[in-house]
Design an enzyme around this catalytic site. Structure first.
Site, short mmCIF file in Angstrom:
data_model
loop_
_atom_site.label_atom_id
_atom_site.label_comp_id
_atom_site.label_asym_id
_atom_site.label_seq_id
_atom_site.Cartn_x
_atom_site.Cartn_y
_atom_site.Cartn_z
N GLY D 154 -21.63 -6.28 -6.52
CA GLY D 154 -22.67 -5.61 -6.99
C GLY D 154 -22.98 -5.48 -8.64
O GLY D 154 -21.89 -5.56 -9.72
N CYS D 155 -24.48 -5.47 -8.93
CA CYS D 155 -24.80 -5.30 -10.75
C CYS D 155 -24.04 -3.81 -10.78
O CYS D 155 -22.97 -3.77 -11.59
CB CYS D 155 -26.10 -5.44 -10.92
SG CYS D 155 -27.18 -4.45 -9.60
N TYR D 156 -24.20 -2.89 -10.13
CA TYR D 156 -23.89 -1.57 -10.97
C TYR D 156 -22.03 -1.22 -10.36
O TYR D 156 -21.64 -0.66 -11.96
CB TYR D 156 -24.67 -0.41 -9.51
CG TYR D 156 -25.82 0.09 -10.34
CD1 TYR D 156 -26.86 0.01 -11.38
CD2 TYR D 156 -26.50 0.11 -9.43
CE1 TYR D 156 -27.83 1.07 -11.84
CE2 TYR D 156 -27.91 0.08 -9.43
CZ TYR D 156 -28.46 0.87 -10.58
OH TYR D 156 -29.63 1.03 -10.66
N THR D 158 -20.39 -3.90 -10.95
CA THR D 158 -19.53 -4.48 -11.85
C THR D 158 -19.84 -3.58 -13.21
O THR D 158 -18.57 -2.67 -13.78
CB THR D 158 -20.35 -5.56 -12.33
OG1 THR D 158 -20.18 -6.28 -11.56
CG2 THR D 158 -20.02 -7.03 -13.23
#
Lengths: 353, 353, 353, 353
Positions: D154-156, D158
């Site tokens: 996921g973006c967060y 990462t």
């Protein structure tokens, strides 16, 4: 055909310069060998632009020395302010074999008096002006091919003239009726400090500036006049949009010929005119391009509306002012100068969203 | 002269409604006694608008019942969508003594056929159309004074007609030459969901929409024609700016009279025309208004540029689309209807920055 | 109780000054009689702020002369930069009967050494520091009432301390565990030019600055320590948001008492603590305030989340940095100083959208 | 080592899908052979994304048919919503030789119960979960190499885990003290319509959402716990920033070891940890990364502040949520799966400004 060349970027700390660097970094036939700044020589480029950390083979800014530039590079991009280029480029041109692409406005107008009227300082020497090929690539590729010195068009003139030239050449519009309502993101104003471009002043704000006085007006008229074979005068208004990148020109003219009272006719005329041009995209009927649809890319998108009630055509063109309006078109010109494919290093889809 | 009245706002959950509420809360002679929504009746207004918590005397949304509205209120603002007002307002008008100010477009065009062409649904009954006074307050205050039913102008027409009427009346411009290039913040599109107004699509984006097709075009032509005493046709383009509030219209026309080839002449003509109008500010020479300079206020600012090369005038006008372009002008109309000072509750400086 | 007073605003060309002017223009008991700027004296205020054209009874900027200020005004707002106020205010206080509200940071810290550590220049004289009442109105109204000289809190400290004081006083959190993650719109940085606040640099950008070094840290610790009765140290990070106005503070602390492991308990504690405070709104369970919900108003909204997994509370508070964080609170302090209703001239709903 | 492969993108009409297309278009070893959408099959991709006109070899959207996908492609990127991937991917994996990279959250958590608690729908089958390699490339390259099925982070997570792993592994911080204050641009929410992401609601607004409830929390804790060798629990707050792209995480923890009370020690630890990782850039002392400095690129930049007063470290990391946080990292994983250079097709400088 040369296979690989070395490039220097003068004015690396401005937005045009830093965008050239971004684009050249993925160009398969170019290596950046010198990044140059008169004011920050000796400092790392990343001092002002930490986003370039580790991305670039050269790190320290060089000073402006034409002889050293010639030693280090085969082509030099002058992304210098108007007034500075006018003095620097003639010195660069003395170095044989060095190709020059100038992004300032200094070598666009062939008429020194007009230059001085609109730019408010002394024009460059006549000899250099005559050497400069005006690099609106889609139109003047034949002259650009093999040229040693190209003067890159302005951002507004690129969007405007690509949107008007087919109509002007075809006689589809009344040449005295042209009005251009142009809107630009704030990056077009450069990195210099100015209260008008301060975030808190520009955010949630839309404003006109330099109404009827923008220095790109004579450039537009020069190109349109040259294509028309007779003088063309335009009304031209520039506005600032609260966004970083993008130009949209809404252009109005009276239709001069009944054959052009339908949008289909306009689309056909333009698709035919630009049929081999990879960077000009003519939109389908009922679709007008938005600036975000070319953001970060070298495209110029164009759409039409014809109002039979008023017999006027509305032409809408968009570009990314820093790419097709500056650094991207400069690279496109380099490709043509070198005899490479026109879109080398520029096969970039717009960044969306 | 009544000293204090009770107001109901229908369409309280739209942007026009919520802006009416904000402005009425500081009006010294008005108390909001009912906030009304057909779709959210029974719910607290703050469910959709937590920013109004504790700010409002009434909290629960009422349903749309004309009899109850009449009981609770002396004036009703219909901030309802086009099509809805056309049905609701005739019912409201049956209740004696209830004043109505409609913010939709349903009662602006007197020509039912034109309405149906541009709005694409059935026009309201002829009788109600005839009752409606068009509330461009600076121009039609005499009719508004004492009226029971006012149709509030559209946002684009307000900015456009205030910018053009003095010139049209004076014969300063060629009436066939008018081109309006209009730009609006996104709030003008309302609170309905649409991918085009989604943040990630609209941010860093500028685009045209409804080119030559916006339903405000016939309204502009109706007003200009009425002032000119002959039909006026305009070319009119609408654009969306990545900002929430604000309209800027850049208007072009050919100067018809040599006396108007200087900016001084324009400034003098407009200052004289609007000399008693508190909300119209004519800017000094060389100054063009920006949208942020009227943000949150009821002002309309106007500036000029005359280009002797093309003999065209460029007129730039700005408003806050939700204030002078909607809710503020509605309150201005209420003030005039009631015989109060025109700027009661509207002595607001623009919010800056 | 005085019925009407005359106000002077020093620093009228900064954002705090111009916001004071906007708010005072609708205050029923205040008339602005002098707008003052050291650098632009003699010029019209509208030269830098055309949005104020016709809105203001005084137009020309006065210079900074305490004797003349005393003649023209009963209260003076010093919206001057830190360092300037420290020198000016003692001179103003020599004029009997002149009330002073200072918006700089110069008189907030009572400890001169701390001031000099964090502000990096000399502290004001001890005598003036002792005269200054710290104007966090909700907490110190008793001291503000009747005071001659009020030091207005900083924007970050206002949002932070209103969000933490009830918990700190109640012993609901471990005082050593407080972390404040603060985010502010760009207007907080003022109108000075800086490449970091340039539109093209700040748009589409989010960044931290002055991490652990912001001069508001000791102010927060002073207030919290005073309420706790023992020293409080906080971790405090400041960030810039690409927007003009608004502060949101996300505050973390370990819950010290099992009674406060539910959100209901927090809501009840805060609603009880602030029960008579018109400008503090405690949000319902599961609702966290957004900056836009207080935009343009004097509200401070607060919401909570308790995580039983980590036994930490997350407190979120928002204000408009230019209103409750500066000019609005200054007027709130004036109201209390004068014995007027605390919200006079401040009964403003947030501007939305 | 394969020299060239064919790629299919499922979910081509979402932001993750369209960003994959943009990036893959310049990848030297990949050709896009199918763009797939369940809801728009048969339509041109450019209907929803006119910016891709002429840029793409395939134009018509295919439907979702695993057998046809296998025929047309060697690798498939599933940029499908959570819940959809969980059903689709097991079907894709039945086709031998087809590599799958999933960008949804469905295969990240190995614990089905945890998945169902946080994602609120049924977890994918255990067998597929076991096949999935978690593709945080910098950390798990050894597992990714040669894998047939990678679950993209996921973006967060990462931004968070790259910022915390070296500290967690080194025991430099108290593992129970971690607080993550995360901020994201609006594109992270996808292209679905929601009033909260409407331009007029999000512009000039900053807000928290899903406080302590974001489905990325267990993913962060899973990764940190795995690296620490013991359970790690974090406090995690997510906020929306009025911008399109970018994540900045401000992370707080108590320093557990005196050796890490200086910023130099942190910089050295992280530079050493990430010394061969091309996409992680550790910033110099006193410099904190801004989201714009990685915009459009696959970089993750990290900076530090240590406060000796509170013995806490503040770690700041930034990524472009659509590149390193989604599509860029997916391509990075493809490169590693194929045994290619990790940065193939990703040698992109951030777009600035």
């Amino acid at each position: 055909m040369t296979d690989h060349i070395r490039a220097a970027v003068v004015g690396s700390t401005g937005y045009g310069g830093v965008e050239l660097i971004r684009l050249l970094l993925t160009h398969p036939k170019v290596t950046i060998t010198s990044v140059i700044s008169s004011s920050n020589a000796g400092e790392p480029l990343t001092a002002g632009y930490p986003h370039l950390q580790q991305a670039l083979p050269v790190e320290t800014l060089d000073g402006v020395d034409p002889a050293i530039i010639r030693e280090k590079a085969d082509v030099v991009f002058a992304a210098t302010p108007s007034g500075v280029s006018g003095k620097l480029v003639p010195q660069l041109l003395e170095h044989e074999g060095l190709r020059v692409i100038d992004l300032s406005g200094d070598f666009r107008l062939k008429d020194r008096a007009a230059y001085e009227t609109w730019y408010k300082h002394e024009a460059p020497p006549q000899a250099s002006l005559e050497q400069a090929v005006y690099g609106l690539t889609e139109i003047y590729a034949d002259q650009v091919r093999g040229a040693a010195f190209v003067s890159n068009p302005g951002c507004y003139p690129t969007a405007t003239t690509l949107g008007l030239i087919p109509a002007v050449e075809a006689g589809a519009i009344d040449r005295g009726s042209i009005i251009v309502d142009a809107k630009s993101g704030v990056s077009g104003a450069g990195r210099g400090l100015n209260i008008g471009w301060h975030y808190a002043e520009m955010n949630e704000n839309f404003k006109a500036y330099k109404v009827n006085k923008h220095q790109h007006i004579p450039e537009v008229e020069m190109v349109l006049g040259e294509r028309a074979g007779e003088p063309v005068t335009v009304t031209f208004t520039t506005h600032l949009v609260p966004m970083t990148r993008g130009i949209l020109c809404t252009m109005y003219a009276s239709v001069a010929d009944d054959r052009f009272l339908s949008e289909d006719a306009w689309i056909e005329m333009y698709r035919s005119y630009y049929k081999d041009k990879k960077f000009v995209r003519i939109r389908d009927k009922g679709q007008w391009p938005a600036t975000k649809e070319v953001w970060g890319s070298n495209y110029c998108d164009i759409g039409f509306s014809v109002d039979p009630r008023t017999r006027r055509v509305t032409i809408i063109s968009v570009i990314d002012n820093l790419v097709k309006g500056a650094s991207g078109q400069a690279i496109q010109n380099l490709n043509v100068m070198m005899g490479w494919e026109e879109d080398l290093g520029l096969r970039l889809a717009p960044v969306y969203p």
